[in-house]
Design a protein around this motif. Structure first.
Motif, short mmCIF file in Angstrom:
data_model
loop_
_atom_site.label_atom_id
_atom_site.label_comp_id
_atom_site.label_asym_id
_atom_site.label_seq_id
_atom_site.Cartn_x
_atom_site.Cartn_y
_atom_site.Cartn_z
N VAL A 83 48.68 24.68 -18.51
CA VAL A 83 49.79 24.65 -17.54
C VAL A 83 49.48 23.61 -16.47
O VAL A 83 48.33 23.24 -16.26
N ARG A 84 50.53 23.18 -15.78
CA ARG A 84 50.34 22.15 -14.75
C ARG A 84 49.65 22.71 -13.50
O ARG A 84 48.86 22.02 -12.88
N ARG A 203 52.64 30.27 -19.92
CA ARG A 203 53.55 29.13 -20.04
C ARG A 203 55.00 29.56 -20.26
O ARG A 203 55.84 28.75 -20.63
N THR A 228 52.21 28.02 -13.44
CA THR A 228 53.56 27.49 -13.67
C THR A 228 53.49 26.00 -13.98
O THR A 228 52.55 25.31 -13.61
N ASP A 229 54.55 25.52 -14.62
CA ASP A 229 54.71 24.08 -14.83
C ASP A 229 55.61 23.45 -13.78
O ASP A 229 55.87 22.25 -13.82
#
Ligand code: T4K
Length: 404
Positions: A83-84, A203, A228-229
């Motif tokens: 994930v980001r 994700r 979270t992305d």
């Protein structure tokens, strides 16, 4: 079949031999285990790695407030899950509250009742009404049809829970959310290290919330995170967990104190290095329970999909009407033997306060939740539990539950 001479570990005294019901502690015999066997005994697998990092924390003279270990922890968790953003927090409940607020949920939010009460409390605590939807008894997760039934004009969102680390029906819930313009997030407190269709949990939805509590497969003592992305959402949550500060003397958002401390990040980094070992022990224990309880009428042990990853952290047995002993009789007998099996999440959040008084008729829509709640036993596992202990625990259950 019952091992006619099952023996149990009782340090300092001769091993207890269980041949008949007279040998059970509920019938006056000494308990099988001198020390209590817990569900949720912390996995402490990398003491040296932890202590070395604690030294680092002290050398840094930086204990909290987005310190270097928390930053490293966030990077490694985000990388692990693909994930980001990982926004580390002081615990999973505050992480839920911050995620709910950052997403702008309000009015009513649909949640399962079959979950730890924190899922519901994190809404109620901020003036949002948790609306309980029923589960699929086969998966213990929200049933999409039940979710649809609970939507009203006041509904703003859905929080799915990946109970026991097994994925909620993510696609169906996303479709419902899209159709009705609802926010969707997941309580992934049990699901660190799990996958859904090969994709890491963490994700799905707008964001997912992890718990790293001491009793979880992977722990930071206390701790949690939102992953979270969504760049903007992550930025908002970073502000919210630190009183809304952006730099010195500059508060640009309402906020609270949700920060993870450095010592917790130290524990997390050490445990992350050893997480595969923890999963391997849990897998072995789960298989040992399945094997040792096989064939007892009315008892089944929940499976984990072999093609998905799961930490196998929860050994969930279900006792149905086909068993000669009731769930509560088995629990009472195990407790007498110093096996502190649990009834998570009996009786269901809707039967806990304040929800029991607020929604006295909620149970009418929660038939599966009620039935499952009356059936479950969660058995001890983790690195503190050996296959021999499991053999003994299961011998006790078999003695109680196998027809004469
Ligand atoms: N959503 C879900 C679906 C959750 O399951 C949870 C937490 C959350 C949200 C909230 O996340 P956090 O805010 O907690 O990060 C325990 C845990 O406190 C809780 O984290 C967890 N779920 C829940 C499933 O279990 P209790 O009330 O059962 O805890 P307790 O004190 O009875 O401890 C459980 C067992 O573990 C006991 O037999 C004692 C043993 N234990 C416990 C601790 C803390 C130890 O042996 N050593 C220890 O250090 O809630």
């Amino acid at each position: 079949m019952l091992n006619p001479a099952a023996t149990t570990v009782h340090p300092g005294t001769p091993r207890k031999i269980i041949r008949s019901k007279d040998d059970l502690a509920i019938n006056g015999a000494p308990p099988a285990f001198a020390e209590t066997l817990h569900v949720g005994r912390p996995n402490i697998v990398n003491r040296a790695g932890f202590l070395q990092r604690v030294d680092q924390v002290l050398d840094n003279n930086w204990l909290t407030n987005n310190g270097p270990l928390v930053q490293e922890f966030e990077r490694r968790i985000a990388q692990y899950l693909g994930v980001r953003h990982c926004v580390a927090m002081c615990n999973g409940t505050i992480a839920l509250e911050i995620a709910i607020r950052a997403l702008g949920m309000e009015g009513e939010v649909i949640v399962p009742s079959w979950t730890f009460v924190a899922t519901a409390h994190s809404l109620y605590w901020q003036g949002i009404t948790p609306v309980f939807a029923d589960i699929d008894p086969a998966t213990h997760n929200l049933h999409p049809d039940a979710v649809r039934r609970m939507i009203t004009p006041r509904t703003s969102g859905i929080i799915g829970v990946h109970l026991w680390g097994r994925a909620a029906p993510v696609e169906e819930l996303q479709a419902i959310a899209d159709e009705h313009g609802l926010k969707l997030m997941f309580d992934a407190a049990h699901a660190f290290g799990s996958t859904c269709q090969g994709k890491s949990i963490g994700r799905f939805g707008a964001c997912e919330v992890l718990s790293f509590h001491a009793t979880k497969a992977f722990n930071t003592m206390e701790g949690g995170a939102v992953v979270t992305d969504d760049d903007e959402l992550a930025e908002t949550m970073r502000l919210m967990r630190n009183f809304g500060f952006k730099g010195y003397d500059n508060v640009i958002h309402p906020g609270t104190n949700g920060k993870m401390v450095e010592v917790c990040a130290a524990m997390g980094l050490a445990n992350l290095d050893s997480f595969d070992e923890i999963i391997a022990v849990n897998r072995r224990n789960h298989a040992a329970y399945k094997q040792a309880l096989a064939g007892i009428p009315g008892i089944s042990v929940l499976d984990y999909d072999p093609v998905e990853r799961n930490s196998h952290h929860y050994v969930v047995a279900e006792i149905d009407g086909g068993c000669v002993a009731s769930r509560d009789e088995i629990i009472a007998a195990l407790h007498a033997e110093n096996v502190l099996a649990r009834k998570y999440f009996w009786p269901g959040a809707h039967r806990m306060q304040p929800y029991r008084d607020l929604f006295p008729h909620a149970g009418l829509m929660l038939g599966n939740t009620g039935r499952v709640a009356d059936r479950v036993i969660i058995l001890p596992t983790g690195t503190a539990i050996s296959p021999e202990m499991i053999g003994d625990i299961c011998a006790i259950i078999r003695l109680l539950a196998e027809p004469a």
